[in-house]
Design a protein around this motif. Structure first.
Motif, PDB file in Angstrom:
ATOM      1  N   UNK A 165       0.808  -1.176  -0.136  1.00  0.00           N
ATOM      2  CA  UNK A 165      -0.022  -0.216   0.143  1.00  0.00           C
ATOM      3  C   UNK A 165       0.776   1.318  -0.021  1.00  0.00           C
ATOM      4  N   UNK A 166       0.370   2.283  -0.978  1.00  0.00           N
ATOM      5  CA  UNK A 166       1.437   3.466  -0.951  1.00  0.00           C
ATOM      6  C   UNK A 166       0.673   4.713  -0.911  1.00  0.00           C
ATOM      7  N   UNK A 167       1.242   5.706  -0.582  1.00  0.00           N
ATOM      8  CA  UNK A 167       0.414   7.026  -0.243  1.00  0.00           C
ATOM      9  C   UNK A 167       1.175   8.248  -0.632  1.00  0.00           C
ATOM     10  N   UNK A 168       2.418   8.409  -0.431  1.00  0.00           N
ATOM     11  CA  UNK A 168       3.430   9.667  -0.768  1.00  0.00           C
ATOM     12  C   UNK A 168       3.898   9.216  -2.303  1.00  0.00           C
ATOM     13  N   UNK A 169       4.185  10.318  -2.795  1.00  0.00           N
ATOM     14  CA  UNK A 169       4.726  10.106  -4.069  1.00  0.00           C
ATOM     15  C   UNK A 169       6.013   9.311  -4.180  1.00  0.00           C
ATOM     16  N   UNK A 170       6.680   9.460  -3.311  1.00  0.00           N
ATOM     17  CA  UNK A 170       8.168   8.449  -3.197  1.00  0.00           C
ATOM     18  C   UNK A 170       7.745   7.356  -2.960  1.00  0.00           C
ATOM     19  N   UNK A 171       6.740   6.842  -2.159  1.00  0.00           N
ATOM     20  CA  UNK A 171       6.240   5.568  -1.932  1.00  0.00           C
ATOM     21  C   UNK A 171       5.668   5.164  -3.336  1.00  0.00           C
ATOM     22  N   UNK A 172       5.082   5.560  -4.199  1.00  0.00           N
ATOM     23  CA  UNK A 172       4.403   5.202  -5.408  1.00  0.00           C
ATOM     24  C   UNK A 172       5.364   5.086  -6.352  1.00  0.00           C
ATOM     25  N   UNK A 173       6.421   5.588  -6.300  1.00  0.00           N
ATOM     26  CA  UNK A 173       7.464   5.219  -7.364  1.00  0.00           C
ATOM     27  C   UNK A 173       8.352   4.074  -6.853  1.00  0.00           C
ATOM     28  N   UNK A 174       8.881   4.155  -5.576  1.00  0.00           N
ATOM     29  CA  UNK A 174       9.861   3.282  -5.166  1.00  0.00           C
ATOM     30  C   UNK A 174       9.332   1.853  -4.818  1.00  0.00           C
ATOM     31  N   UNK A 175       8.452   1.807  -3.803  1.00  0.00           N
ATOM     32  CA  UNK A 175       7.811   0.601  -3.182  1.00  0.00           C
ATOM     33  C   UNK A 175       7.424  -0.446  -4.069  1.00  0.00           C
ATOM     34  N   UNK A 176       6.726  -0.079  -5.141  1.00  0.00           N
ATOM     35  CA  UNK A 176       6.286  -1.283  -6.158  1.00  0.00           C
ATOM     36  C   UNK A 176       7.595  -1.850  -6.831  1.00  0.00           C
ATOM     37  N   UNK A 177       8.697  -1.469  -6.734  1.00  0.00           N
ATOM     38  CA  UNK A 177      10.060  -1.830  -7.523  1.00  0.00           C
ATOM     39  C   UNK A 177      10.428  -3.247  -6.668  1.00  0.00           C
ATOM     40  N   UNK A 178       9.738  -3.406  -5.348  1.00  0.00           N
ATOM     41  CA  UNK A 178      10.036  -4.493  -4.685  1.00  0.00           C
ATOM     42  C   UNK A 178       9.730  -5.896  -5.560  1.00  0.00           C
ATOM     43  N   UNK A 179       8.429  -5.960  -6.081  1.00  0.00           N
ATOM     44  CA  UNK A 179       7.981  -6.710  -6.979  1.00  0.00           C
ATOM     45  C   UNK A 179       8.942  -7.002  -8.320  1.00  0.00           C
TER      46      UNK A 179
END
Length: 396
Positions: A165-179
């Motif tokens: 689950x992501x909220x901030x801009x940096x979350x949306x950019x970077x966290x999905x890179x895990x998968x």
């Protein structure tokens, strides 16, 4: 390097991970579904918690709602400075399956999370152990299905990758890179057929193992200084002779890792030196990610610009610029296709997918930030604690 050679290099660096993603997408599956006759062993749910007052109640209530499994739920309060312990204590009065324990002082050379998990395992009642981060929320059948996965896979350790689950801009950019990184660069077929430690990978948010395997490995003591157990713990199991496996928990669990730009930056940086920013790897990853994920877009723009500036009729032969254009366009398809497919499958942010090259640049910036911090003798710590290798003693 000529534009045509650069286009070929970029195409290769984009195509290989894209094709591996395609192959892995068929191998990365959910844990097996439940049936009416299957039995599930009792599970000790072990949750390390340090300053988790914002989410610990939601985490525990999701665990307590688990179906078809006997539970032993232990939260280790790791010297929290907020209301974490009070919240857990109140839930324990509501439901006797919940136990609150207090962490002993953190010994020198240990990461706080690894020490907390090691202490939790000592207090567990059951043979099946699951280590769960406090920011994970489970669906009712999640624990039972993961236990079936552990049993059916024959692995000593399994982990589930929750929906991020992501909220901030940096979350949306970077966290999905895990998968994306997992499926583009880890050959799952090799992981399941060979016990090489290099194939070890998992998700530190949610592990499941048996006590027997855990104790043979040495538990979290085997990775006591690690800040990135998602890599180091599976590799420790493999060095001890076990197979490890991982599953798609998109429909079984959710997790919001960080809630601010600084949290994302420092949270990823603390793990970097045991991942892409490890000694001897940062150069490789920089070249591969830039050439495969950033250069194709730049090549396409440059190729279009050169063709627009070309005077028609001056040279009837096919020019290198004309050859570079289809190569750049093909490479760009390979660049974006895995990220777009991952966005659909794992319900990720479209904003991050569209700005994928920007996300890669930010990811590399985090890795180099971690490298530089280490070189100047200030490696990134976490949650008010210095890095385990930063000083001979650790604060509580």
């Amino acid at each position: 390097m000529t534009p045509l050679v650069l286009a070929w290099v970029a195409l290769g660096c984009a195509a290989v991970p894209a094709l591996l993603y395609l192959w892995n997408s068929f191998l990365f599956r959910e844990p097996p579904a439940m049936s009416a006759t299957v039995s599930v062993p009792p599970i000790s749910v072990l949750i390390p918690a340090r300053n988790e007052e914002l989410g610990i109640e939601a985490c525990l209530r999701s665990v307590l709602a688990s179906a078809r499994v006997e539970l032993d739920v232990i939260v280790l309060d790791d010297h929290s400075l907020d209301r974490t312990a009070d919240i857990v204590r109140a839930l324990g009065r509501e439901d006797p399956r919940v136990r609150l324990e207090s962490a002993p002082p953190l010994p020198a050379g240990w990461c706080g999370k690894q020490h907390a998990c090691f202490q939790l395992a000592k207090r567990a009642r059951f043979e099946t152990l699951t280590f769960l981060d406090a920011d994970v929320r489970l669906q009712p059948e999640a624990l039972a299905r993961m236990a079936l996965f552990l049993n059916h896979s024959g692995a000593g350790l399994v982990s589930g990758f929750p929906r991020q689950v992501t909220g901030t801009v940096l979350e949306k950019l970077l966290i999905p890179l895990i998968h994306w990184l997992l499926l583009c660069f880890l050959p799952l077929w090799g992981m399941r057929h060979f016990r090489w430690s290099a194939f070890g990978a998992g998700c530190g948010q949610w592990f499941m193992t048996t006590r027997t395997a855990y104790e043979k490995v040495g538990g979290h003591a085997a990775v006591k200084a690690s800040l990135h157990d998602g890599i180091t713990l599976p590799r420790a199991y493999r060095r001890a002779g076990f197979v490890t496996d991982l599953g798609d928990a998109t429909n079984l669990a959710t997790c919001r890792m960080y809630r601010s730009a600084s949290g994302v930056w420092y949270g990823l940086a603390k793990n970097a030196r045991e991942g892409m920013a490890a000694t001897g790897q940062i150069g490789f990853w920089t070249v591969v990610l830039l050439c495969g994920q950033v250069v194709p877009l730049l090549n396409l723009v440059a190729s279009v610009g050169r063709q627009l500036s070309h005077v028609p009729g001056t040279d009837p032969r096919i020019t290198s610029d004309e050859l570079a254009f289809p190569l750049a366009a093909t490479a760009l398809v390979f660049t974006f296709a895995p990220r777009l497919f991952a966005t659909l499958r794992f319900r990720q942010s479209w904003f991050g997918a569209i700005l994928h090259p920007v996300a890669i640049l930010l990811l590399l910036a985090v890795q180099w930030f971690a490298v530089i911090r280490t070189l100047i003798g200030k490696p990134v710590g976490w949650k008010g604690r210095a890095h385990p290798n930063d000083s001979p003693t650790q604060p509580s």
